[in-house]
Structures are given as structure tokens and as C-alpha cells.
Design a protein around this motif. Structure first.
Motif, PDB file in Angstrom:
ATOM      1  N   LEU A 242      -1.276   1.715  -5.722  1.00  0.00           N
ATOM      2  CA  LEU A 242      -0.013   2.177  -5.255  1.00  0.00           C
ATOM      3  C   LEU A 242      -0.246   3.705  -5.075  1.00  0.00           C
ATOM      4  O   LEU A 242      -0.655   5.067  -5.684  1.00  0.00           O
ATOM      5  CB  LEU A 242       0.610   2.256  -7.361  1.00  0.00           C
ATOM      6  CG  LEU A 242       0.394   0.549  -7.660  1.00  0.00           C
ATOM      7  CD1 LEU A 242       0.983  -0.133  -9.518  1.00  0.00           C
ATOM      8  CD2 LEU A 242       2.294  -0.143  -6.822  1.00  0.00           C
ATOM      9  N   SER A 245       5.549   7.226  -5.156  1.00  0.00           N
ATOM     10  CA  SER A 245       6.404   7.264  -4.767  1.00  0.00           C
ATOM     11  C   SER A 245       6.826   5.152  -5.336  1.00  0.00           C
ATOM     12  O   SER A 245       8.243   4.974  -5.060  1.00  0.00           O
ATOM     13  CB  SER A 245       6.563   6.799  -3.243  1.00  0.00           C
ATOM     14  OG  SER A 245       5.543   6.308  -2.665  1.00  0.00           O
ATOM     15  N   ASP A 246       6.430   4.676  -5.553  1.00  0.00           N
ATOM     16  CA  ASP A 246       6.002   2.904  -6.897  1.00  0.00           C
ATOM     17  C   ASP A 246       6.686   3.162  -7.465  1.00  0.00           C
ATOM     18  O   ASP A 246       7.861   2.255  -8.274  1.00  0.00           O
ATOM     19  CB  ASP A 246       5.145   2.223  -6.168  1.00  0.00           C
ATOM     20  CG  ASP A 246       4.158   1.887  -4.434  1.00  0.00           C
ATOM     21  OD1 ASP A 246       5.212   1.769  -3.837  1.00  0.00           O
ATOM     22  OD2 ASP A 246       2.887   2.252  -4.629  1.00  0.00           O
ATOM     23  N   ASP A 248       9.099   4.425 -10.796  1.00  0.00           N
ATOM     24  CA  ASP A 248      10.127   3.372 -10.667  1.00  0.00           C
ATOM     25  C   ASP A 248      11.004   5.007 -11.977  1.00  0.00           C
ATOM     26  O   ASP A 248      11.888   5.336 -12.115  1.00  0.00           O
ATOM     27  CB  ASP A 248      10.963   2.558 -11.055  1.00  0.00           C
ATOM     28  CG  ASP A 248      11.112   1.510  -9.966  1.00  0.00           C
ATOM     29  OD1 ASP A 248      11.520   2.015  -8.852  1.00  0.00           O
ATOM     30  OD2 ASP A 248       9.918   1.199 -10.144  1.00  0.00           O
TER      31      ASP A 248
END
Ligand code: UT7
Length: 326
Positions: A242, A245-246, A248
């Protein structure tokens, strides 16, 4: 595949608010020093009757309500604290009695500010083995009883409170605890410790015993906190293929806004993806992440399917990062 899913969260803070202005009357300090160096404006201090297990039990009730479960549904209570009111029995047992969670076994873990994250990792492993288990993980602290109120280096930083999460297994789907990268380095214990009473073993007594209070080397901790949390997050993301930017929402341990800002910049996380509330509560050690997680949920900052990253750092040293899909 079965994963542990957080079914509900809750938190509870003592009523009394102690502001930076209140602290100006106790030690040689100022609101501007405290706020500019730490980001803290006020903290909660437990009053008479607000015992750690009562505050913890209230946080747990709110988590159970959110999960639509009752105390009788619980199989296990894991409570992280470094400020229990007794050496034994565990605070978790007091909470079990308070909740009347008679089907649960209960014990404490001690991993300082990393305690809740360690506890969630532990719960996820029980649940992996027994998917129907309902596990309550609590971070609860009464640090005001461990502070030397004449030591401005420490007494302005900490606060009391509790946060909780209820977990159980979910088969299939992609929700739940994805993984954790947890670490410790006991060689650095002197950076942050509470000796308690002098050791009964004379060989282990520290020659410079300063009372049963928190002792801290703030600037060394600061440097280690940023470096070690950055490393844990990068390693964990790489393990799961990951990118930052993945993510949240990042929920960092709430110790110092400058630590959080440093980490945010090094990892290149945008401001609106970092949850903070330490201006209102100070550093509540093991309670800091679960209180923040609960507030983030209740404020609608976390939605189904979101990727949430916790990162933590504390005495031990202990530190780590944990990823979960909400
Ligand atoms: O929860 C897990 C672990 N905890 C942490 O990660 C805490 C990490 N450390 C920190 O958050 C920061 O290092 C502190 C907030 C503790 C201190 O900030 P700093 O910018 O590192 O300050 P410092 O320790 O370098 O102290 C600077 C000065 C000193 O005065 P001198 O020696 O330069 O004259 C201190 O005596 O600030 C003084 N000072 C204060 N002044 C007013 C220390 N505490 C206070 C205070 N009010 N409360």
C-alpha cells in the motif's frame, strides 16, 4: 479468511477540565509555552469517585452500545494501562466486575502509550483462532496520580481518560484488522519511566529515586518518536503493498502536535487525513488512540471501507503501526 472487525467504539473523560491557565498557578509555566511546544490547551483530571475502572467501564458501555452487544456477550477483556490503582488484581478484573461481564476472562497489558494498539493486535489474533469471540480492548489511564505536580517538564503534558473498542470475527469480505508492525527496545527504558515505590529488591533500587512519578527525557523521546513511527508505518505499508496515498485517516498517538506534524511531513500525509484532539486532552498514554478513534467515528471521519492507520510510541520503548479496513 476471517478478520477481526471493530464493531463499536466508546470513550469517557473525567469531568474536570484543567486548563493551561490553571497550571500557571501551580508551576512556573505559561499557556504560550505549553501550547506552542505541545499543542495542548487543556486536559481532564479524574476527581473523587472517577476511579480508572469506572471511567474505563463507562467507555466500554458506550462501545458495547455502539456494537449492539451486552456485557454478557463478552468473552475477553484486555485493558492497557500504566496507571492501575492496584498492582493486583488487574484493572481489567475491576472493569469486568463493574460491567458484570461474567462470561469474560480479563487481564491487563502494559505497553504504555502503545498499549491499545498492542491490545488490538492481540485481540485480532485471538479472533483469528476463534472467530466468534467478542473481545473488548480498553486503553485507560489515571496519569494525574503519577505526576509530580512540581515538575513542569511532565505535569503539563498528561491527562486522564479511557477509550474502548469491541471486536469480533467476520468471514469473507475485506474489512477488519489487516496487520500490525509492533516493536520494542527495552534498552531505552530510561527515556520514560515510572519507578513507583522503591524496589523491594535492593539490587534493583535506582540510586537516584525521585518518587513514584513519571520521569522523562523529552527531547530524546521526541527524536525517537518521529523516527520510529515513520519506520513502522513505512514497513507496514510496504508489507501490504500500500502507499500512503491509500490511507483515508491516520490516527497518531496524541503526545505532541510537533511530533504529529513532523511525522505528517515525513510521510507526506495531507492535513485533512490526520486526526488530532490532544489540544483538549493532552497525552493520555494508552487511552489516546482509542479516544481519538471513537471521536473520529462519532464525527463521521471514518466511513465503511476506509483504510485507517494507527501509529503509536511510548515508554519501553514501545512503538508500532496498525492498519485496518473499516
Ligand atoms: O507519550 C509518549 C512519549 N512522550 C513523548 O513523546 C514526549 C516527547 N517530547 C516532547 O513532547 C517535548 O520534548 C517536550 C514537550 C516534553 C519538551 O519540549 P522541548 O521543545 O523538547 O523542550 P526542552 O525539553 O528542550 O526544554 C526547553 C526549555 C527548558 O529550559 P532551558 O533549559 O532551555 O532553560 C525547560 O526547562 O523549556 C523549559 N520547560 C518549560 N518552560 C515552561 C520545560 N517545561 C516547561 C514548562 N513551562 N512546562
Amino acid at each position: 479468511m476471517t478478520r477481526a472487525v471493530i464493531l463499536g467504539t466508546g470513550s469517557c473523560l473525567p469531568e474536570r477540565i484543567m486548563t493551561n491557565a490553571d497550571l500557571e498557578k501551580i508551576v512556573e509555566t505559561s499557556d504560550s509555552w505549553i501550547f506552542s511546544r505541545t499543542g495542548i490547551s487543556e486536559r481532564r483530571i479524574a476527581g473523587p469517585g472517577e476511579h480508572i475502572h469506572k471511567v474505563a467501564a463507562q467507555a466500554a458501555r458506550r462501545a458495547l452500545d455502539a456494537a449492539q452487544l451486552t456485557p454478557a456477550d463478552l468473552d475477553l477483556i484486555v485493558l492497557a494501562t500504566v496507571s492501575p490503582h492496584m498492582t493486583m488484581p488487574s484493572t481489567a478484573c475491576f472493569v469486568q466486575a463493574e460491567l458484570e461481564a461474567s462470561n469474560a476472562f480479563a487481564y491487563d497489558i502494559s505497553a504504555a502509550c502503545a498499549g491499545f494498539t498492542y491490545g488490538i493486535d492481540l485481540a485480532s489474533k485471538y479472533i483469528y483462532a476463534q472467530p466468534d469471540m467478542k473481545v473488548l480492548v480498553i486503553g485507560a489511564e489515571n496519569l494525574s496520580t503519577r505526576l509530580n505536580w512540581q515538575d513542569r517538564n511532565t505535569c503539563v503534558l498528561f491527562g486522564d481518560g479511557a477509550g474502548a473498542a469491541v471486536l469480533s470475527g467476520e468471514r469473507g469480505g475485506d474489512r477488519g484488522i489487516l496487520g500490525a508492525k509492533l516493536s520494542s527496545d527495552g534498552k531505552l527504558w530510561r527515556l520514560l519511566y515510572t519507578e513507583g515505590a522503591p524496589s523491594m529488591n535492593k539490587d534493583l533500587q535506582l540510586p537516584d529515586w525521585k518518587g513514584p512519578f513519571i520521569q522523562m527525557n523529552g527531547s530524546e523521546l521526541f527524536k525517537n518518536a518521529v523516527r520510529l513511527m515513520e519506520g513502522a508505518v513505512k514497513e507496514l505499508l510496504a508489507q501490504h503493498q500500500l502507499a500512503i496515498s491509500d490511507i483515508d485517516l491516520m490516527i497518531p498517538h496524541q503526545a505532541n502536535i510537533r511530533i504529529i506534524n513532523n511525522l505528517k511531513e515525513r510521510l507526506a500525509v495531507p492535513e485533512d487525513k490526520v486526526f488530532t484532539n490532544l489540544n483538549r486532552y493532552g497525552n493520555t498514554s494508552s487511552a489516546s488512540i482509542p479516544i481519538a478513534l471513537d471521536e473520529a467515528c462519532r464525527e463521521g471521519r471514518i466511513r465503511r471501507g476506509d483504510l485507517v492507520l494507527m501509529c503509536t510510541f511510548g515508554a519501553g520503548l514501545t512503538w508500532g503501526a496498525l492498519l485496518l479496513r473499516w
